[in-house]
Scaffold this motif. Sequence first.
Motif, PDB file in Angstrom:
ATOM      1  N   GLU A 164       0.826  -1.205   0.000  1.00 42.29           N
ATOM      2  CA  GLU A 164       0.000   0.000   0.000  1.00 42.29           C
ATOM      3  C   GLU A 164       0.860   1.254   0.000  1.00 42.29           C
ATOM      4  N   ALA A 165       1.981   1.233   0.718  1.00 42.81           N
ATOM      5  CA  ALA A 165       2.879   2.389   0.737  1.00 42.81           C
ATOM      6  C   ALA A 165       3.444   2.651  -0.656  1.00 42.81           C
ATOM      7  N   ALA A 166       3.825   1.586  -1.364  1.00 42.11           N
ATOM      8  CA  ALA A 166       4.348   1.752  -2.728  1.00 42.11           C
ATOM      9  C   ALA A 166       3.284   2.362  -3.638  1.00 42.11           C
ATOM     10  N   ASP A 167       2.057   1.853  -3.546  1.00 50.10           N
ATOM     11  CA  ASP A 167       0.961   2.412  -4.348  1.00 50.10           C
ATOM     12  C   ASP A 167       0.727   3.878  -4.009  1.00 50.10           C
ATOM     13  N   TRP A 168       0.733   4.186  -2.711  1.00 48.82           N
ATOM     14  CA  TRP A 168       0.489   5.567  -2.293  1.00 48.82           C
ATOM     15  C   TRP A 168       1.593   6.483  -2.818  1.00 48.82           C
ATOM     16  N   LEU A 169       2.862   6.078  -2.652  1.00 48.03           N
ATOM     17  CA  LEU A 169       3.966   6.911  -3.135  1.00 48.03           C
ATOM     18  C   LEU A 169       3.860   7.175  -4.631  1.00 48.03           C
ATOM     19  N   LEU A 170       3.502   6.153  -5.388  1.00 47.47           N
ATOM     20  CA  LEU A 170       3.389   6.318  -6.835  1.00 47.47           C
ATOM     21  C   LEU A 170       2.223   7.209  -7.220  1.00 47.47           C
ATOM     22  N   SER A 171       1.260   7.390  -6.328  1.00 49.86           N
ATOM     23  CA  SER A 171       0.113   8.252  -6.621  1.00 49.86           C
ATOM     24  C   SER A 171       0.357   9.718  -6.264  1.00 49.86           C
ATOM     25  N   VAL A 172       1.435  10.007  -5.549  1.00 48.67           N
ATOM     26  CA  VAL A 172       1.727  11.372  -5.119  1.00 48.67           C
ATOM     27  C   VAL A 172       2.198  12.188  -6.327  1.00 48.67           C
ATOM     28  N   PRO A 173       1.593  13.353  -6.549  1.00 44.15           N
ATOM     29  CA  PRO A 173       2.038  14.207  -7.657  1.00 44.15           C
ATOM     30  C   PRO A 173       3.529  14.544  -7.517  1.00 44.15           C
ATOM     31  N   GLY A 174       4.236  14.464  -8.608  1.00 42.30           N
ATOM     32  CA  GLY A 174       5.654  14.769  -8.610  1.00 42.30           C
ATOM     33  C   GLY A 174       6.547  13.553  -8.434  1.00 42.30           C
ATOM     34  N   VAL A 175       5.982  12.427  -8.018  1.00 44.33           N
ATOM     35  CA  VAL A 175       6.767  11.192  -7.895  1.00 44.33           C
ATOM     36  C   VAL A 175       6.790  10.514  -9.255  1.00 44.33           C
ATOM     37  N   GLN A 176       7.970  10.164  -9.707  1.00 39.86           N
ATOM     38  CA  GLN A 176       8.085   9.508 -11.004  1.00 39.86           C
ATOM     39  C   GLN A 176       7.363   8.165 -10.960  1.00 39.86           C
ATOM     40  N   SER A 177       6.662   7.861 -12.013  1.00 41.31           N
ATOM     41  CA  SER A 177       5.788   6.685 -12.026  1.00 41.31           C
ATOM     42  C   SER A 177       6.497   5.383 -12.390  1.00 41.31           C
ATOM     43  N   HIS A 178       7.812   5.419 -12.634  1.00 37.59           N
ATOM     44  CA  HIS A 178       8.493   4.182 -13.053  1.00 37.59           C
ATOM     45  C   HIS A 178       8.818   3.251 -11.889  1.00 37.59           C
ATOM     46  N   GLY A 179       8.565   3.650 -10.658  1.00 39.84           N
ATOM     47  CA  GLY A 179       8.779   2.746  -9.538  1.00 39.84           C
ATOM     48  C   GLY A 179       9.323   3.450  -8.318  1.00 39.84           C
ATOM     49  N   VAL A 180       9.329   2.725  -7.217  1.00 38.23           N
ATOM     50  CA  VAL A 180       9.820   3.258  -5.953  1.00 38.23           C
ATOM     51  C   VAL A 180      11.084   2.507  -5.554  1.00 38.23           C
TER      52      VAL A 180
END
Length: 186
Positions: free
Chosen positions: A39-55
Amino acid sequence: VLVQPLYAPTSDVTYQLSSREATAGYIIPNDLIHRTWLEAADWLLSVPGVQSHGVGVLATSMSGEIALSMAAHMDKVAAAAVISSYTAVTCDPLPYKDMVFPCARYIWDQVESTEEGYICWRNVLEDLTKEPGLTACVQVEKAECPIMFVAGEDDLDVKAVVYANQAIARMKAHGKTNYTLLQYPG
């Protein structure tokens, strides 16, 4: 013993633990920890400004098994670094989707203490190079992202250098080169 976690992804989560597990302090099962990290990975990827290629995932000690599992089985993980970590599932089996990864057993009579009075856990985990311990090893050879293992040679808790080298050997055997080992004295 029933345990209601303080934080759970859903409010109706209750876990059944054996009396041995509850008295040994296992109050947060691996599946709860793993789902929380997912869930944390999904949340981080949904934050504006976070690159969508992965955490990136950074973990120490026992949480390293979760980080390595995420790297091995999730496209959302772009890099993983584990510090002084196990490279096998320990304590509890680890559920993920329709799979359950078995855990390595502890050999409690292997706990030692140093002359200074420190507890040394280094030799508590069963042999991960042969069955049944081998099946508990995280399948790092499936990881597509880079993995960094950071390991101290004199760690009293985890044979981090040994475990990192075992994981790297499995990766090499599958033609992988996406690993780095930072080994240091101490």
